[in-house]
Design an enzyme around this catalytic site. Structure first.
Site, PDB file in Angstrom:
ATOM      1  CB  THR A  42      -1.174   0.468   0.892  1.00 64.00           C
ATOM      2  OG1 THR A  42      -1.982  -0.953   1.279  1.00 64.00           O
ATOM      3  CG2 THR A  42      -1.801   1.453   1.480  1.00 64.00           C
ATOM      4  CE  LYS A  51       0.124  10.601   1.967  1.00 65.56           C
ATOM      5  NZ  LYS A  51      -0.216  10.121   3.908  1.00 65.56           N
ATOM      6  CE  LYS A  52       5.061  14.470   1.891  1.00 62.64           C
ATOM      7  NZ  LYS A  52       6.508  14.567   2.878  1.00 62.64           N
ATOM      8  CG  PHE A 179      -4.325   9.511   7.917  1.00 62.18           C
ATOM      9  CD1 PHE A 179      -3.305   9.513   6.087  1.00 62.18           C
ATOM     10  CD2 PHE A 179      -4.813   8.482   8.552  1.00 62.18           C
ATOM     11  CE1 PHE A 179      -3.342   8.167   6.395  1.00 62.18           C
ATOM     12  CE2 PHE A 179      -4.228   7.340   7.962  1.00 62.18           C
ATOM     13  CZ  PHE A 179      -3.774   7.521   6.837  1.00 62.18           C
ATOM     14  N   GLY A 263     -12.047   4.900   5.897  1.00 66.69           N
ATOM     15  CA  GLY A 263     -11.797   3.834   7.688  1.00 66.69           C
ATOM     16  C   GLY A 263     -10.746   2.923   6.181  1.00 66.69           C
ATOM     17  CB  ALA A 342       3.218  13.970   9.292  1.00 67.07           C
ATOM     18  CG  HIS A 437      15.840  34.307  14.506  1.00 71.12           C
ATOM     19  ND1 HIS A 437      14.713  34.897  15.036  1.00 71.12           N
ATOM     20  CD2 HIS A 437      16.727  35.901  14.357  1.00 71.12           C
ATOM     21  CE1 HIS A 437      14.021  35.487  14.701  1.00 71.12           C
ATOM     22  NE2 HIS A 437      15.406  36.295  14.359  1.00 71.12           N
TER      23      HIS A 437
END
Length: 468
Positions: A42, A51-52, A179, A263, A342, A437
């Site tokens: 999968t 998908k990404k 998600f 699902g 994520a 920073h």
């Protein structure tokens, strides 16, 4: 008894491939692996990877808009060409499948391109009727999309089908709020489809931190997705070239396509598990112990089919630990209690590890540190999008219990945060880290005063947050 193999793996996804390769290549076991579809499973073929890549493709228009904000007056994404993208996507998936296959070949694993099922505790039967024996059998068949069980459901696509489309639909309904639904709604809207998301809950991403759920829900709306909460289709029917969707409240809307993201369930049907005594759970998942061993001692299972933590890196770790334990004399368990994850929505991702605010409140007193701000990069280009970072800290021990990030490249940040949190870092450890920073991530080490105290009725009053 003499066996054909030391290990027979059913399922060529990430967990099964890792287990086979380690058992054979590192520990010298005689291993065979059976896969009825494409090697990689999968994640590689129908999930994480394509998908990404589609997420990246869907952001061209937003990137062009940002470029214009930086003075590139003629910046434009042009028209998206699905055929060109799909050709390159198919080529990349072929490459990855080849890499998975060559890794197995290099480890001297026997590859069988057929479906396999159990006959007894040491025997599998292939689709062509051949029977093979193994001292150990590993089930790693993963999960499959679940349909809602309504009339006309066969007219809708599942997430797998999105990578096989011949065109981007003009109007599409995405059903679900997890998600997968959120990511594909993001993708489709970014590629130009008029996208509606229908979800029966009051905010997307059930099970995630409530505050962050609200941010993702609003972001979907901000990028043009028509989010319909408290909504669920009750029937689908053909209407010419369109699909007529009847909702629970009686309304009927027409779409060019419908995608189910309602699902997933373990892919255990027809494997012969119950016939040989393997215990299954309520959802059809294989019940295993902490060593991934089933109720039948010679049969093990890893990955989504066990419905523990359904993430690719978890399946890989489970497969590797199984191989080391059974064939490498290096017993290893997998800790499922602290796993980062994520959700790849855009422009901001949601990334998380540890307890949500709601879970922490139920456990006891905790301090919540929240920083909300407009990131410098998008702010300069004129965006109103806000990033949010949250740390949840045990009020007694100062240990960081959870971290939630809603912002650009949040998935990249949470991977680094997972290391100190996994080591038991305290808030003082975060405070002692020198900020880099200007970065987004510096907010994680510059939040000094808690926004609120939770889980303690005597100290529930919110205090003013200080953000550097």
């Amino acid at each position: 008894m003499t066996f054909d193999f030391d290990l027979f793996v059913i399922g060529g996804g990430s967990g099964g491939v890792r287990a086979a390769r380690i058992a054979a290549g590192e520990h010298g076991a005689r291993v065979a692996i059976a896969e009825e579809s494409r090697m990689g499973g999968t994640c590689v073929i129908r999930g994480c990877v394509p998908k990404k890549l589609m997420i990246f493709a869907s952001q061209a228009e937003a990137a062009a808009a940002e470029a214009r904000g930086y003075g590139w007056k003629e910046a434009t994404a042009g028209q998206f060409n699905w055929d060109a993208f799909k050709t390159r996507l198919d080529s990349e998936l072929d490459r990855l499948e080849g890499a998975y296959t060559s890794g197995l070949v290099g480890a001297d694993v026997t590859i069988i391109r057929q479906r396999a099922r159990l006959v007894d505790s040491h025997t599998v039967e292939l689709a062509d009727g051949q029977r093979l024996t193994a001292k150990h059998i590993l089930i790693a068949v993963g999960g499959r999309p679940q349909l809602p069980g309504i009339p006309g459901e066969e007219l809708g696509m599942i997430s797998d089908d999105l990578f096989l489309m011949d065109r981007v639909p003009g109007r599409i309904l995405v059903v679900g709020g997890g998600f997968i639904a959120c990511e594909f709604a993001t993708i489709l809207a970014g590629l130009g489809a008029k996208t509606t998301l229908s979800y029966r809950g009051d905010a997307v991403l059930r099970g995630f931190d409530d505050e962050m759920r609200g941010h993702v829900t609003q972001q979907l709306r901000n990028i043009g997705v028509d989010v319909q909460l408290g909504s669920m289709p009750s029937a689908l029917a053909k209407a010419g070239e369109e699909i007529a969707v009847t909702f629970a409240d009686g309304q009927v809307q027409r779409y060019d396509a419908v995608m189910w993201a309602t699902g997933r369930q373990p892919y255990t049907k027809g494997l012969g598990l119950e016939e040989v005594g393997v215990k299954l759970g309520r959802k059809g998942q294989i019940v295993v112990d902490e060593w991934s061993q089933t109720s039948v001692p010679s049969i093990f299972a890893v990955g989504d089919v066990t419905d523990r933590v359904n993430l690719t890196p978890v399946a890989i770790r489970e497969g590797h630990s199984f191989a080391d334990t059974v064939f490498g004399a290096r017993p290893r368990k997998v800790d499922h209690t602290l796993v980062a994850s994520a959700v790849y929505t855009r422009p901001h991702e949601l990334a998380t590890i540890g307890l949500t605010e709601e879970e922490a409140a139920a456990r006891g007193p905790a301090d919540v540190f929240v920083s909300s701000f407009r990131p410098m990069r998008s702010l300069f280009a004129g965006s109103e999008a806000r990033a949010v970072m949250k740390l949840i800290v045990d009020a007694t021990t100062d240990k960081v219990l959870g971290c939630h990030i809603f912002g650009p490249e949040a998935g990249e940040m949470i991977q680094m945060v997972a290391i100190p949190i996994g080591m038991g870092a305290t808030k003082a450890d975060f405070d002692n880290a020198m900020a880099v920073h200007p970065t987004l991530a510096e907010e994680l080490v510059t939040m000094r005063k808690p926004t609120r105290r939770i889980g303690d009725s005597t100290a529930a009053q919110e205090v003013q947050a200080v953000t550097a």
